[in-house]
Design an enzyme around this catalytic site. Structure first.
Site, mmCIF file in Angstrom:
data_model
loop_
_atom_site.group_PDB
_atom_site.id
_atom_site.type_symbol
_atom_site.label_atom_id
_atom_site.label_comp_id
_atom_site.label_asym_id
_atom_site.label_seq_id
_atom_site.Cartn_x
_atom_site.Cartn_y
_atom_site.Cartn_z
ATOM 1 N N ASP A 117 -25.173 -18.382 -51.938
ATOM 2 C CA ASP A 117 -24.816 -17.511 -52.848
ATOM 3 C C ASP A 117 -26.603 -17.296 -53.176
ATOM 4 O O ASP A 117 -27.398 -17.503 -53.574
ATOM 5 C CB ASP A 117 -25.255 -19.170 -53.849
ATOM 6 N N GLY A 123 -20.683 -7.474 -46.835
ATOM 7 C CA GLY A 123 -22.502 -6.752 -46.992
ATOM 8 C C GLY A 123 -22.810 -8.045 -46.191
ATOM 9 O O GLY A 123 -23.822 -8.007 -45.477
ATOM 10 N N LYS A 167 -34.734 -4.744 -44.152
ATOM 11 C CA LYS A 167 -34.731 -5.360 -45.229
ATOM 12 C C LYS A 167 -34.876 -7.024 -44.245
ATOM 13 O O LYS A 167 -35.183 -7.747 -45.379
ATOM 14 C CB LYS A 167 -33.106 -5.260 -45.268
ATOM 15 N N ARG A 196 -32.166 -13.480 -48.451
ATOM 16 C CA ARG A 196 -31.712 -13.989 -47.208
ATOM 17 C C ARG A 196 -32.568 -14.126 -46.101
ATOM 18 O O ARG A 196 -31.786 -15.010 -45.474
ATOM 19 C CB ARG A 196 -29.789 -12.519 -47.325
ATOM 20 N N PHE A 247 -25.953 -2.721 -49.155
ATOM 21 C CA PHE A 247 -24.793 -2.779 -50.250
ATOM 22 C C PHE A 247 -25.260 -3.756 -51.399
ATOM 23 O O PHE A 247 -26.426 -3.510 -51.663
ATOM 24 C CB PHE A 247 -23.623 -4.454 -49.677
HETATM 25 P P1 ITT Z 1 -19.005 -14.711 -51.618
HETATM 26 O O1 ITT Z 1 -19.550 -15.922 -53.036
HETATM 27 O O2 ITT Z 1 -17.457 -15.028 -51.012
HETATM 28 O O3 ITT Z 1 -20.298 -15.051 -50.783
HETATM 29 P P2 ITT Z 1 -19.982 -13.157 -53.955
HETATM 30 O O4 ITT Z 1 -19.971 -11.463 -53.811
HETATM 31 O O5 ITT Z 1 -19.784 -13.329 -55.097
HETATM 32 O O6 ITT Z 1 -19.762 -13.403 -52.216
HETATM 33 P P3 ITT Z 1 -22.599 -13.804 -54.787
HETATM 34 O O7 ITT Z 1 -22.071 -15.139 -56.093
HETATM 35 O O8 ITT Z 1 -23.319 -15.000 -54.289
HETATM 36 O O9 ITT Z 1 -21.418 -13.758 -53.728
HETATM 37 O O10 ITT Z 1 -22.944 -13.082 -55.809
HETATM 38 C C1 ITT Z 1 -23.972 -12.623 -54.971
HETATM 39 C C2 ITT Z 1 -24.530 -11.127 -56.158
HETATM 40 O O11 ITT Z 1 -25.349 -10.285 -56.239
HETATM 41 C C3 ITT Z 1 -23.512 -10.051 -55.360
HETATM 42 O O12 ITT Z 1 -23.144 -9.413 -56.907
HETATM 43 C C4 ITT Z 1 -24.258 -9.019 -54.688
HETATM 44 O O13 ITT Z 1 -23.489 -7.412 -55.175
HETATM 45 C C5 ITT Z 1 -25.696 -9.119 -54.772
HETATM 46 N N1 ITT Z 1 -26.453 -9.568 -54.261
HETATM 47 C C6 ITT Z 1 -26.469 -10.657 -53.022
HETATM 48 N N2 ITT Z 1 -27.326 -10.393 -51.786
HETATM 49 C C7 ITT Z 1 -27.575 -9.261 -52.503
HETATM 50 C C8 ITT Z 1 -28.659 -8.137 -50.998
HETATM 51 O O14 ITT Z 1 -29.342 -8.602 -50.264
HETATM 52 N N3 ITT Z 1 -28.833 -6.588 -52.045
HETATM 53 C C9 ITT Z 1 -27.960 -6.722 -52.709
HETATM 54 N N4 ITT Z 1 -27.554 -7.081 -53.166
HETATM 55 C C10 ITT Z 1 -26.826 -8.374 -53.344
#
Ligand code: ITT
Length: 196
Positions: free
Chosen positions: A69, A11, A173, A179, A150
């Site tokens: 992150d 996502g 969004k 982001r 997502f």
């Molecule tokens: P990478 O580290 O590989 O990038 P990750 O999913 O582990 O992938 P993070 O450690 O940054 O990434 O965790 C981010 C969490 O916050 C994760 O559960 C995402 O689903 C959520 N998240 C981040 N941005 C979001 C968004 O724009 N909309 C919804 N959920 C988001």
């Protein structure tokens, strides 16, 4: 110059690629390079974890790498799950399981203020580093709404739009999201860096 996006989250990858390409920045995915690197997120802040991911992927790909992150910080949960957003509830949960758990932990809570935070780190093979951050205020909805996006998108309500992130188009969004803001700030720093 090509940048590899240091994420394993599909996502995020899609959103980052669309936003950066619209800003004129050429990107490739780790899959394009045959890379599948899991970086341990041992940092205490979004910025620290973004930097860990960008450094590791830059070293492996030998290309400039951009990492994100991010996470959801909920006032009533003392800012949690925050940097633990991806790990909230443990390994067994998927995105739906995590947002359901969060909704449950907010049952009866009238204080529903929250925000999404995003830290971007970019690392170049010569060791140069750029960083940027973005935030988006909102509230935790009482029930999931919408199909798009997502992660926690179905329960993140943006009063300004009277919709959850999931009810916005990807473009809508990106205009207001943590982001979108962080990547816009990053693109500005990158332009200055590249002129030097
Ligand atoms: P990478 O580290 O590989 O990038 P990750 O999913 O582990 O992938 P993070 O450690 O940054 O990434 O965790 C981010 C969490 O916050 C994760 O559960 C995402 O689903 C959520 N998240 C981040 N941005 C979001 C968004 O724009 N909309 C919804 N959920 C988001």
């Amino acid at each position: 110059m090509k940048f590899v996006l240091a994420t394993r989250n599909a996502g995020k990858l899609r959103e980052m690629a669309h936003i950066l390409e619209a800003l004129g920045i050429e990107v490739v995915s780790p899959q394009d390079l045959g890379l599948d690197l899991e970086v341990e997120e041992t940092g205490e802040t979004f910025a620290e974890n973004a930097m860990l991911k960008a450094r590791a992927v830059c070293a492996a790909a030998r290309l400039p790498a951009i990492a994100d992150d991010s996470g959801l910080c909920v006032d009533a949960l003392n800012g949690g799950p925050g940097v633990y957003s991806a790990r909230y509830g443990g390994e067994g949960l998927d995105d739906t399981g995590r947002y359901r758990l969060l909704l449950n932990s907010m049952k009866g809570q009238t204080t529903r203020a929250a925000r999404f935070d995003c830290a971007i780190a970019c690392v170049f093979p010569n060791g140069d580093e750029l960083t940027a951050e973005g935030t988006c205020p909102g509230t935790i909805a009482f029930a999931p709404m919408g199909e798009g996006g997502f992660g926690y998108d179905p329960i993140f309500f943006v009063p300004e739009k009277a919709k959850t992130f999931s009810q916005l188009t990807e473009e809508e969004k990106a205009e207001i999201s943590h982001r979108g803001k962080a990547l816009e700030a990053f693109a500005e720093k990158l332009r200055t860096y590249l002129k030097k």
